[in-house]
Design a protein around this motif. Structure first.
Motif, mmCIF file in Angstrom:
data_model
loop_
_atom_site.group_PDB
_atom_site.id
_atom_site.type_symbol
_atom_site.label_atom_id
_atom_site.label_comp_id
_atom_site.label_asym_id
_atom_site.label_seq_id
_atom_site.Cartn_x
_atom_site.Cartn_y
_atom_site.Cartn_z
ATOM 1 N N GLY A 1 62.261 80.797 67.932
ATOM 2 C CA GLY A 1 62.450 80.239 66.591
ATOM 3 C C GLY A 1 61.249 80.540 65.707
ATOM 4 O O GLY A 1 60.625 81.600 65.835
ATOM 5 N N TRP B 1 62.315 70.689 59.758
ATOM 6 C CA TRP B 1 62.941 72.022 59.811
ATOM 7 C C TRP B 1 63.080 72.501 61.252
ATOM 8 O O TRP B 1 63.436 73.644 61.529
ATOM 9 C CB TRP B 1 62.177 73.016 58.926
ATOM 10 C CG TRP B 1 63.111 73.949 58.210
ATOM 11 C CD1 TRP B 1 63.152 75.318 58.315
ATOM 12 C CD2 TRP B 1 64.167 73.596 57.297
ATOM 13 N NE1 TRP B 1 64.163 75.823 57.530
ATOM 14 C CE2 TRP B 1 64.803 74.795 56.901
ATOM 15 C CE3 TRP B 1 64.647 72.379 56.798
ATOM 16 C CZ2 TRP B 1 65.891 74.814 56.025
ATOM 17 C CZ3 TRP B 1 65.728 72.404 55.921
ATOM 18 C CH2 TRP B 1 66.334 73.599 55.546
ATOM 19 N N ARG C 1 64.116 80.202 57.633
ATOM 20 C CA ARG C 1 65.228 79.801 58.509
ATOM 21 C C ARG C 1 66.327 79.138 57.679
ATOM 22 O O ARG C 1 66.034 78.198 56.939
ATOM 23 C CB ARG C 1 64.661 78.837 59.562
ATOM 24 C CG ARG C 1 65.613 77.818 60.109
ATOM 25 C CD ARG C 1 64.990 76.954 61.175
ATOM 26 N NE ARG C 1 64.893 77.694 62.420
ATOM 27 C CZ ARG C 1 64.483 77.170 63.575
ATOM 28 N NH1 ARG C 1 64.120 75.906 63.637
ATOM 29 N NH2 ARG C 1 64.429 77.905 64.659
ATOM 30 N N GLY D 1 71.747 80.075 63.153
ATOM 31 C CA GLY D 1 72.072 79.796 64.540
ATOM 32 C C GLY D 1 73.211 80.685 65.016
ATOM 33 O O GLY D 1 73.203 81.186 66.144
ATOM 34 N N ALA E 1 71.752 84.030 65.707
ATOM 35 C CA ALA E 1 70.934 84.014 66.925
ATOM 36 C C ALA E 1 71.836 84.033 68.167
ATOM 37 O O ALA E 1 71.533 84.681 69.174
ATOM 38 C CB ALA E 1 70.037 82.773 66.937
#
Ligand SMILES: Cc1cc2nc3c(=O)[nH]c(=O)nc-3n(C[C@H](O)[C@H](O)[C@H](O)COP(=O)(O)OP(=O)(O)OC[C@H]3O[C@@H](n4cnc5c(N)ncnc54)[C@H](O)[C@@H]3O)c2cc1C
Length: 428
Positions: free
Chosen positions: A139, A163, A195, A336, A339
């Motif tokens: 991350g 965050w 992000r 996400g 990812a």
């Protein structure tokens, strides 16, 4: 007969295989595959890679996941905890199934160093783990040096980012609950890339939705370093105008340069100082410390560059990097969902490489990002991306994807289904 859970699991594995351009069954022909993989970080990228390497190698590849947290806490849906319609337990999933169902060895620790030459990682608690291939999905970490006041002792306990979902999410909700009606909540957004592009604007809606119900004289002040809303702009602006008139105020071009924590004051490069009762500072960010300290942040000492066919670092052999730590390809969000897709591309490539096969030459990625503009109504943005062999990068597929025309409750149901499915895909 398959039960519903098995059906969903089988369905998500099959759709992952087709996303990767693999025919059914092909992804699991791990004949000959063996070896040791260490995965650093059990978030959206790492947990997905750990599970899929085990599944697609049919258990032949040994996978050890190193993660300091006791359970997975999702950033997606965490803004609803701030809004009050969800609790932290609703966004928390155990790592137990990765171990019990998939045979992933879980080590509750933090990786303190990567030695790519020796192919081993050092653990914070001491000791090392050897690997044939390493997957790292740590991350982001924050560039606190750009906000000097935030480096003072105790500052980061008072002015929260929330965050990274978890303790800070709960603590920020408590600050909002404690704020008197008529107070101001100020949210500072860093320059892109950061992000989750729409995440801050969703947060503004969630806090406003709470204020509208519980403290209608209060204000949400959004102070954005970017000139304008970076994602789903017209949809968020419509929500602020129609649903939260007089509550949300958006100001672009506000680049935060310091925070005076004692007086709760935000300081900007060109604009006047702003004081508020609750400060929420999303700081500038870069790839996680573990890859940064290993010298793998090859783009501006901030983000990691990889070979998009395998997710292998351009700076270290056998080290595959995923998720928010990456220097994004054109049009690729730090999300996400993305990812999770990186995790599957890396898993398929690693199983192929460990079995002496070529990785898939044409990986395809998709992304859907839902944002809750109230506790029920949602908007989405979706896109499809694929490898371009000439440019050696991932590019958006023309005319794929799209954006909602308006917020709806139906999309709210899709959004919760998305969350449950992606948590199951990575962790069940
Ligand atoms: C408020 C908010 C809302 C969001 N909403 C959405 C959304 O709706 N949809 C969407 O797709 N995305 C959303 N995102 C973005 C999404 O959360 C991230 O893009 C995603 O988490 C990235 O996955 P990752 O694997 O790179 O990192 P993470 O999921 O953060 O996982 C990193 C993991 O690595 C571990 N770790 C770090 N360093 C080490 C180390 N040295 N050793 C061992 N472990 C380590 C951490 O503990 C963590 O568990 C949102 C983000 C935020 C903040």
């Amino acid at each position: 007969m398959m039960d519903r859970r098995q059906f969903i699991r089988a369905g998500s594995a099959a759709s992952a295989a087709s996303v990767l351009g693999l025919t059914a069954g092909c992804a699991s022909t791990g004949a000959g595959a063996g070896g040791k993989v260490v995965v650093v970080g059990g978030g959206y990228g790492g947990a997905t890679a750990a599970k899929y390497i085990r599944m697609w190698s049919e258990g032949r590849v040994e996978v050890t996941l190193v993660e300091p947290e006791a359970a997975f806490v999702s950033c997606p849906i965490s803004n609803l905890v701030l809004g009050g319609s969800k609790q932290i337990a609703d966004i928390t999933t155990s790592y137990d199934n990765l171990a019990k169902r998939h045979g992933v060895k879980i080590v509750r620790d933090r990786v303190s160093a990567i030695d790519a030459d020796k192919r081993q990682v050092r653990l914070a608690s001491g000791g090392t783990l050897a690997y044939d291939r390493l997957v790292v999905s740590p991350g982001v970490d924050f560039m606190w040096d750009q906000l000097p006041g935030m480096t003072r002792p105790g500052a980061q306990d008072q002015v929260l980012h929330a965050w990274k979902a978890g303790a800070q999410t709960v603590a920020l909700r408590k600050q909002l609950e404690a704020m008197p009606d008529g107070g101001v909540y100020a949210l500072a957004i860093p320059l892109a890339p950061y992000r989750c592009p729409p995440g801050p604007y969703e947060r503004a809606c969630q806090v406003a939705s709470y204020f509208k119900k519980a403290k209608p004289k209060s204000k949400v002040l959004v102070l954005d370093a970017n000139e304008d809303v970076t994602s789903k702009g017209p949809l968020f602006k419509k929500a602020w105008a129609d649903r939260y008139k007089g509550i949300v105020e958006y100001r672009g071009g506000h680049k935060l340069v310091d925070v005076d924590v004692a007086t709760k004051t935000l300081k900007f490069d060109f604009n006047d100082d702003i004081k508020a009762q609750v400060l929420n500072v999303v700081p500038p960010m870069r790839a996680g410390d573990v890859v940064h300290n290993a010298g793998l942040t090859t783009a501006n000492k901030r983000w990691c560059e990889v070979d998009w066919l395998t997710m292998e670092s351009i700076a270290a052999k056998n080290v595959h990097i995923l998720g928010d730590s990456l220097q994004i390809a054109p049009g690729m969000p730090k999300s996400g969902h993305m990812a999770n897709q990186h995790g599957k591309v890396a898993a398929a490539a690693i199983v192929a490489l460990l079995s002496g096969r070529q990785p898939n030459p044409l990986p395809i990625y998709n992304n859907t990002c839902y944002s809750f503009v109230s506790d029920t109504d949602v908007v989405h943005v979706a896109s499809v991306h694929r490898y371009d062999a000439e440019k050696k990068t991932i590019v958006p597929v023309p005319n794929s994807g799209g954006v909602s025309t308006a917020a709806s409750e139906l999309e709210g149901r899709y959004a919760m289904a998305w969350a449950r499915n992606i948590w199951a895909d990575a962790l069940a």
